[in-house]
Write a protein that holds these residues in place. Structure first.
Motif, PDB file in Angstrom:
ATOM      1  N   ILE A 222      -2.052   1.811  -2.901  1.00 59.63           N
ATOM      2  CA  ILE A 222      -2.634   3.148  -3.090  1.00 59.63           C
ATOM      3  C   ILE A 222      -1.554   4.131  -3.560  1.00 59.63           C
ATOM      4  O   ILE A 222      -1.793   4.956  -4.460  1.00 59.63           O
ATOM      5  N   ALA A 223      -0.360   4.036  -2.977  1.00 62.41           N
ATOM      6  CA  ALA A 223       0.743   4.908  -3.398  1.00 62.41           C
ATOM      7  C   ALA A 223       1.091   4.674  -4.860  1.00 62.41           C
ATOM      8  O   ALA A 223       1.356   5.627  -5.614  1.00 62.41           O
ATOM      9  N   MET A 224       1.089   3.418  -5.288  1.00 61.97           N
ATOM     10  CA  MET A 224       1.399   3.099  -6.680  1.00 61.97           C
ATOM     11  C   MET A 224       0.335   3.661  -7.624  1.00 61.97           C
ATOM     12  O   MET A 224       0.649   4.255  -8.663  1.00 61.97           O
ATOM     13  N   VAL A 225      -0.936   3.501  -7.256  1.00 64.90           N
ATOM     14  CA  VAL A 225      -2.031   4.000  -8.095  1.00 64.90           C
ATOM     15  C   VAL A 225      -1.997   5.526  -8.174  1.00 64.90           C
ATOM     16  O   VAL A 225      -2.153   6.113  -9.253  1.00 64.90           O
ATOM     17  N   VAL A 596      -0.547   9.588   1.312  1.00 65.82           N
ATOM     18  CA  VAL A 596      -0.618   8.211   1.813  1.00 65.82           C
ATOM     19  C   VAL A 596      -0.188   8.148   3.276  1.00 65.82           C
ATOM     20  O   VAL A 596      -0.744   7.382   4.072  1.00 65.82           O
ATOM     21  N   GLY A 597       0.808   8.976   3.658  1.00 66.18           N
ATOM     22  CA  GLY A 597       1.247   8.995   5.051  1.00 66.18           C
ATOM     23  C   GLY A 597       0.156   9.471   5.998  1.00 66.18           C
ATOM     24  O   GLY A 597      -0.064   8.885   7.065  1.00 66.18           O
ATOM     25  N   VAL A 598      -0.547  10.535   5.618  1.00 67.48           N
ATOM     26  CA  VAL A 598      -1.647  11.040   6.455  1.00 67.48           C
ATOM     27  C   VAL A 598      -2.772  10.012   6.543  1.00 67.48           C
ATOM     28  O   VAL A 598      -3.336   9.758   7.624  1.00 67.48           O
ATOM     29  N   LEU A 599      -3.087   9.388   5.403  1.00 70.34           N
ATOM     30  CA  LEU A 599      -4.137   8.368   5.400  1.00 70.34           C
ATOM     31  C   LEU A 599      -3.761   7.191   6.299  1.00 70.34           C
ATOM     32  O   LEU A 599      -4.593   6.693   7.078  1.00 70.34           O
ATOM     33  N   SER A 600      -2.504   6.735   6.215  1.00 72.94           N
ATOM     34  CA  SER A 600      -2.071   5.614   7.058  1.00 72.94           C
ATOM     35  C   SER A 600      -2.061   5.998   8.531  1.00 72.94           C
ATOM     36  O   SER A 600      -2.355   5.179   9.402  1.00 72.94           O
ATOM     37  N   PHE A 601      -1.730   7.262   8.840  1.00 75.72           N
ATOM     38  CA  PHE A 601      -1.750   7.706  10.239  1.00 75.72           C
ATOM     39  C   PHE A 601      -3.166   7.626  10.813  1.00 75.72           C
ATOM     40  O   PHE A 601      -3.377   7.099  11.909  1.00 75.72           O
ATOM     41  N   PHE A 602      -4.130   8.156  10.087  1.00 78.00           N
ATOM     42  CA  PHE A 602      -5.510   8.131  10.576  1.00 78.00           C
ATOM     43  C   PHE A 602      -6.044   6.702  10.670  1.00 78.00           C
ATOM     44  O   PHE A 602      -6.843   6.391  11.559  1.00 78.00           O
ATOM     45  N   VAL A 630       4.796   2.259   5.589  1.00 76.21           N
ATOM     46  CA  VAL A 630       4.002   2.738   4.455  1.00 76.21           C
ATOM     47  C   VAL A 630       4.603   4.005   3.865  1.00 76.21           C
ATOM     48  O   VAL A 630       4.696   4.151   2.635  1.00 76.21           O
ATOM     49  N   VAL A 631       5.036   4.935   4.704  1.00 73.73           N
ATOM     50  CA  VAL A 631       5.609   6.191   4.217  1.00 73.73           C
ATOM     51  C   VAL A 631       6.904   5.921   3.452  1.00 73.73           C
ATOM     52  O   VAL A 631       7.111   6.451   2.342  1.00 73.73           O
ATOM     53  N   PHE A 632       7.775   5.103   4.014  1.00 68.85           N
ATOM     54  CA  PHE A 632       9.040   4.798   3.350  1.00 68.85           C
ATOM     55  C   PHE A 632       8.799   4.050   2.042  1.00 68.85           C
ATOM     56  O   PHE A 632       9.413   4.350   1.009  1.00 68.85           O
ATOM     57  N   GLY A 633       7.893   3.075   2.069  1.00 68.06           N
ATOM     58  CA  GLY A 633       7.578   2.345   0.844  1.00 68.06           C
ATOM     59  C   GLY A 633       6.937   3.239  -0.203  1.00 68.06           C
ATOM     60  O   GLY A 633       7.224   3.105  -1.402  1.00 68.06           O
ATOM     61  N   SER A 634       6.083   4.177   0.216  1.00 67.44           N
ATOM     62  CA  SER A 634       5.462   5.103  -0.726  1.00 67.44           C
ATOM     63  C   SER A 634       6.502   5.995  -1.387  1.00 67.44           C
ATOM     64  O   SER A 634       6.420   6.280  -2.594  1.00 67.44           O
ATOM     65  N   LEU A 636       9.668   5.188  -1.948  1.00 68.04           N
ATOM     66  CA  LEU A 636      10.402   4.369  -2.918  1.00 68.04           C
ATOM     67  C   LEU A 636       9.574   4.149  -4.180  1.00 68.04           C
ATOM     68  O   LEU A 636      10.111   4.194  -5.300  1.00 68.04           O
ATOM     69  N   ILE A 637       8.291   3.889  -4.021  1.00 70.04           N
ATOM     70  CA  ILE A 637       7.424   3.679  -5.185  1.00 70.04           C
ATOM     71  C   ILE A 637       7.336   4.952  -6.023  1.00 70.04           C
ATOM     72  O   ILE A 637       7.482   4.920  -7.254  1.00 70.04           O
ATOM     73  N   ALA A 638       7.094   6.091  -5.368  1.00 71.44           N
ATOM     74  CA  ALA A 638       7.012   7.358  -6.097  1.00 71.44           C
ATOM     75  C   ALA A 638       8.330   7.684  -6.780  1.00 71.44           C
ATOM     76  O   ALA A 638       8.352   8.147  -7.933  1.00 71.44           O
ATOM     77  N   HIS A 639       9.439   7.432  -6.101  1.00 71.96           N
ATOM     78  CA  HIS A 639      10.752   7.703  -6.694  1.00 71.96           C
ATOM     79  C   HIS A 639      10.974   6.832  -7.925  1.00 71.96           C
ATOM     80  O   HIS A 639      11.503   7.308  -8.943  1.00 71.96           O
ATOM     81  N   GLY A 640      10.594   5.558  -7.854  1.00 68.45           N
ATOM     82  CA  GLY A 640      10.753   4.674  -9.001  1.00 68.45           C
ATOM     83  C   GLY A 640       9.912   5.111 -10.187  1.00 68.45           C
ATOM     84  O   GLY A 640      10.397   5.175 -11.323  1.00 68.45           O
ATOM     85  N   PHE A 641       8.639   5.443  -9.962  1.00 67.91           N
ATOM     86  CA  PHE A 641       7.760   5.888 -11.045  1.00 67.91           C
ATOM     87  C   PHE A 641       8.251   7.215 -11.633  1.00 67.91           C
ATOM     88  O   PHE A 641       8.297   7.379 -12.862  1.00 67.91           O
ATOM     89  N   PHE A 642       8.628   8.148 -10.772  1.00 72.55           N
ATOM     90  CA  PHE A 642       9.014   9.468 -11.263  1.00 72.55           C
ATOM     91  C   PHE A 642      10.382   9.445 -11.941  1.00 72.55           C
ATOM     92  O   PHE A 642      10.666  10.310 -12.773  1.00 72.55           O
ATOM     93  N   SER A 643      11.240   8.511 -11.580  1.00 75.90           N
ATOM     94  CA  SER A 643      12.524   8.391 -12.276  1.00 75.90           C
ATOM     95  C   SER A 643      12.312   7.981 -13.728  1.00 75.90           C
ATOM     96  O   SER A 643      13.032   8.435 -14.627  1.00 75.90           O
ATOM     97  N   VAL A 644      11.329   7.118 -13.967  1.00 75.63           N
ATOM     98  CA  VAL A 644      10.984   6.750 -15.345  1.00 75.63           C
ATOM     99  C   VAL A 644      10.474   7.980 -16.089  1.00 75.63           C
ATOM    100  O   VAL A 644      10.860   8.233 -17.243  1.00 75.63           O
ATOM    101  N   TYR A 645       9.626   8.747 -15.450  1.00 76.43           N
ATOM    102  CA  TYR A 645       9.082   9.948 -16.089  1.00 76.43           C
ATOM    103  C   TYR A 645      10.188  10.953 -16.377  1.00 76.43           C
ATOM    104  O   TYR A 645      10.197  11.592 -17.442  1.00 76.43           O
ATOM    105  N   ASN A 646      11.118  11.109 -15.457  1.00 77.65           N
ATOM    106  CA  ASN A 646      12.227  12.029 -15.661  1.00 77.65           C
ATOM    107  C   ASN A 646      13.068  11.606 -16.854  1.00 77.65           C
ATOM    108  O   ASN A 646      13.514  12.437 -17.656  1.00 77.65           O
TER     109      ASN A 646
END
Length: 695
Positions: A222-225, A596-602, A630-634, A636-646
């Motif tokens: 979900i974080a990747m999508v 994603v963190g809030v969703l995983s908490f609930f 999940v939060v830590f992995g999310s 890392l995933i967001a950082h990887g995707f956004f580094s490409v965008y940057n």
């Protein structure tokens, strides 16, 4: 591909990317490899690094740090002691209370008591009774065979209990221990801290991961999508998000001005002033003075005016930044494979870290073990003369060779450091660190150059997406390895040298901290701060140099100079684009990780129930562990995707600046920028006359 002969920029890019340029009147030759000397040096270092790893593998033995050793040098938990993983000390008190002669004379510390490998450690108190020393008492009835040295068989030995104790063949007492450590204190601590048991907690956490791993993967998916959708939708949402944030900042400032004026008006009748109050640690008192709110009002009003004027004067550059962000989103939508390139970088970095760690471990354990005769009961005069000065072989040693010292034993002391390879272990460890840093920085540089080449091919495609080359990311990766290894290694080497200086400064600061005076601490702090800033600047310069290398294929120094001068000529645009991009990506990460963190908490806390009881939160011992994962992995995933965008934004920005300086919109030099950017800048491309133009 036919273009006008003066369209040099496009031709250079085509040739740099290996695309044949055809012109009726001009031919361009592709440039060859860049920074060949540095490429050869880097290859030599890599070959030397491989040789160091092979030597370390041949001479090293990681079992030295993975397994405990008994007094004779055998490993516990492997080989003949496979079923005996724990190390037991006969007299654990000697390790803490005595001054070991081996610690001062043999450059190492060995506890002066016999150590044996055992299957389980004692869990109760025991000591040899006084009556056990009588001559007619059998040793088998006194000692536990599993806790004695393997060379003695209590059932058949002719030795008396006193002889066994004097020679330390069996312990004359023991106490409760855990996993072979100095352990009585551990038992007390375990009982004190509410029955805390690390192993039990580890098992419970493992059980939680075993039962929830499919849902953890779903959370990461979900974080990747969400990250991917956020980047792809920026072409539509970027203007709205940027202006909403700007209006929000202005609105917050306006509210601050109103609130300060309101407070100022409320305290108009107050007679006290700041001079009457003086200095006090109760800062709430100052908030009851009219002058305080007047100062706040002036400060916020000035800041609001500065922000408003800045936005008014930079509105055109903000529009350019928004347009480039939108164009970057379009570029990524045409090159979806670029979003997954960080996986390649991650794997290569993982290989570098694993190789460095394995090499360091094998180097640290190089050398054959050295055994020497040690008198465990060193109070006897005959024992002092041989204590730690005679080499021995543990397999052929017998204490009968030393009749005046019955407690003499052949004990492992240290590893041999007298060979040529062993004498240079420190130098090899330094080489390991330098090569590791160089390789890591090269891998990062390779990723930046690969992405820059792919995104530059998008910008310099005159007709998008028709002129974008096939497989741009793969083609750029191959080009970078074929032509630009030397340039990437050159930039990585400069960064490595700066990082080494920072490591040395940290080491010196750590070793001399106790002896530093205030002046020395200030000087050290300044040096560390300066080199930290230098490292940041080198990273910034390298990043833009790699973009220019990917575009034009020139060497590192020329590319770095051209990139730096180009950015300095457009420094205001650089600042605006950088801050707008950082702001958008910050909120993007906040959206992905927070959502994603809030969703995983609930979900993992049981507040969201699935139909059919496919997952029940009650089965988890610690529901926060999957949430943290999940939060830590999310992130890392967001950082990887956004580094490409940057990287995409930075590449298109440099291409845009080059486009503005080299082209003028004429038939010979048309602009390659998008129509939106040309509209913002009031630029147009002249339409070719009928029957002429580009084919």
């Amino acid at each position: 591909i036919c273009v006008f002969k003066e369209d040099v920029l496009f031709a250079e890019f085509l040739l740099t990317n290996g695309i044949t340029f055809v012109s009726p009147e001009a031919n361009f030759n592709a440039e060859g490899c860049t920074d060949i000397i540095c490429c050869i040096l880097f290859m030599a270092v890599i070959l030397g690094y491989a040789a160091v790893g092979i030597l370390a593998w041949l001479y090293g033995d990681p079992r030295h740090v993975l397994y405990a050793r008994n007094s004779t040098g055998w490993f516990c938990g492997t080989g003949p002691n496979k079923d005996k993983p724990n190390l037991f000390y006969f007299d654990i008190l000697k390790c803490a209370t005595s001054v070991n002669i081996m610690a001062s004379s043999l450059n190492g510390f060995q506890c002066p008591t016999t150590q044996v490998c055992v299957e389980t450690c004692p869990n109760d108190f025991w000591a040899v009774e006084v009556l056990a020393y009588l001559p007619n008492v059998k040793p088998a009835k006194v000692f536990n065979q599993s806790l004695c040295v393997p060379s003695i068989d209590l059932a058949t030995t002719d030795l008396k209990v006193k002889d066994i104790v004097d020679r330390e063949l069996c312990p004359f007492f023991y106490m409760p221990t855990t996993s072979g450590d100095v352990s009585l204190a551990f038992v007390f601590i375990r009982d004190i801290v509410n029955g805390f048991n690390a192993r039990e907690i580890g098992v419970r956490i493992f059980e939680d991961f075993a039962s929830s791993w499919p849902w953890i993967l779903i959370g990461l998916l979900i974080a990747m999508v969400v990250s991917m959708l956020f980047l792809l939708l920026l072409r539509f949402t970027a203007p709205v998000m940027v202006w909403v944030l700007i209006i929000g900042v202005l609105a917050a400032g306006a509210y601050g001005i109103w609130h300060c004026y309101w407070e100022y008006d409320n305290y108009k009748q107050a007679s006290s002033t700041i001079s009457d109050i003086g200095f006090t640690t109760n800062f709430s008192v100052y908030l009851q003075v009219q002058e305080t709110w007047l100062a706040f009002l002036i400060i916020i009003s000035v800041a609001e005016a500065i922000i408003l004027l800045t936005i008014i004067f930079l509105r055109n550059r903000i529009l350019i930044a928004i347009a480039l962000i939108q164009e970057s989103s379009k570029a990524i939508s045409h090159m979806m494979s670029s979003l997954f390139y960080p996986l390649v970088t991650f794997v290569l970095l993982l290989v570098c870290v694993a190789y460095w760690g394995a090499t360091a471990l094998y180097l640290a354990t190089s050398g054959n073990p050295i055994y020497r005769v040690v008198a465990l009961n060193s109070t006897m005069s005959d024992c002092k003369s041989i204590n730690g000065s005679v080499d021995c072989d543990p397999e052929n040693f017998t204490s009968s060779d030393y009749p005046g010292c019955p407690s003499a034993s052949c004990i492992f002391i240290k590893y041999n450091d007298e060979g040529l390879f062993q004498r240079n272990l420190f130098n090899l460890q330094i080489y390991n660190v330098v090569a590791f840093l160089w390789c890591v920085n090269f891998v990062i540089a390779l990723g930046q150059c690969t992405l820059a080449g792919a995104f530059a091919s998008y910008y310099w495609a005159f007709t998008k997406p028709g002129d974008i080359p096939m497989f741009p990311v793969s083609a750029s990766f191959i080009r970078s390895l074929r032509y630009h290894v030397g340039s990437l290694a050159f930039g990585a080497l400069i960064l490595t040298l700066v990082q080494l200086v920072r490591i040395i400064l940290e080491y010196i600061d750590h070793k001399t901290r106790a002896a530093q005076n205030p002046c020395a601490r200030f000087l050290m702090c300044c040096l560390k701060c300066c080199f930290w800033c230098l490292e940041k600047f080198i990273k910034f310069l390298n990043r833009n140099a790699y973009i220019m290398i990917a575009i034009y294929g020139k060497n590192f120094c020329v590319s770095a100079k051209n990139a730096f001068m180009l950015l300095m000529r457009n420094v205001i645009r650089v600042v605006v684009l950088d801050k707008v991009t950082d702001l958008l990506l910050f909120f993007g990460k906040l959206l992905v990780v927070g959502g994603v963190g809030v969703l995983s908490f609930f979900f993992f806390s049981g507040r969201i129930l699935l139909p059919g009881n496919t997952f029940r939160s009650e089965t988890l011992n610690y529901y926060w562990m999957p949430i943290i994962t999940v939060v830590f992995g999310s992130y890392l995933i967001a950082h990887g995707f956004f580094s490409v965008y940057n990287m995409c934004v930075d590449t298109l920005f440099l291409c845009f600046l080059e486009d503005l300086e080299r082209n003028d919109g004429s038939l010979q030099k048309p602009y390659f920028m998008s129509k939106n950017l040309m509209k913002i800048l009031n630029k147009t491309n002249k339409a070719p006359k009928k029957g002429k133009g580009k084919d």
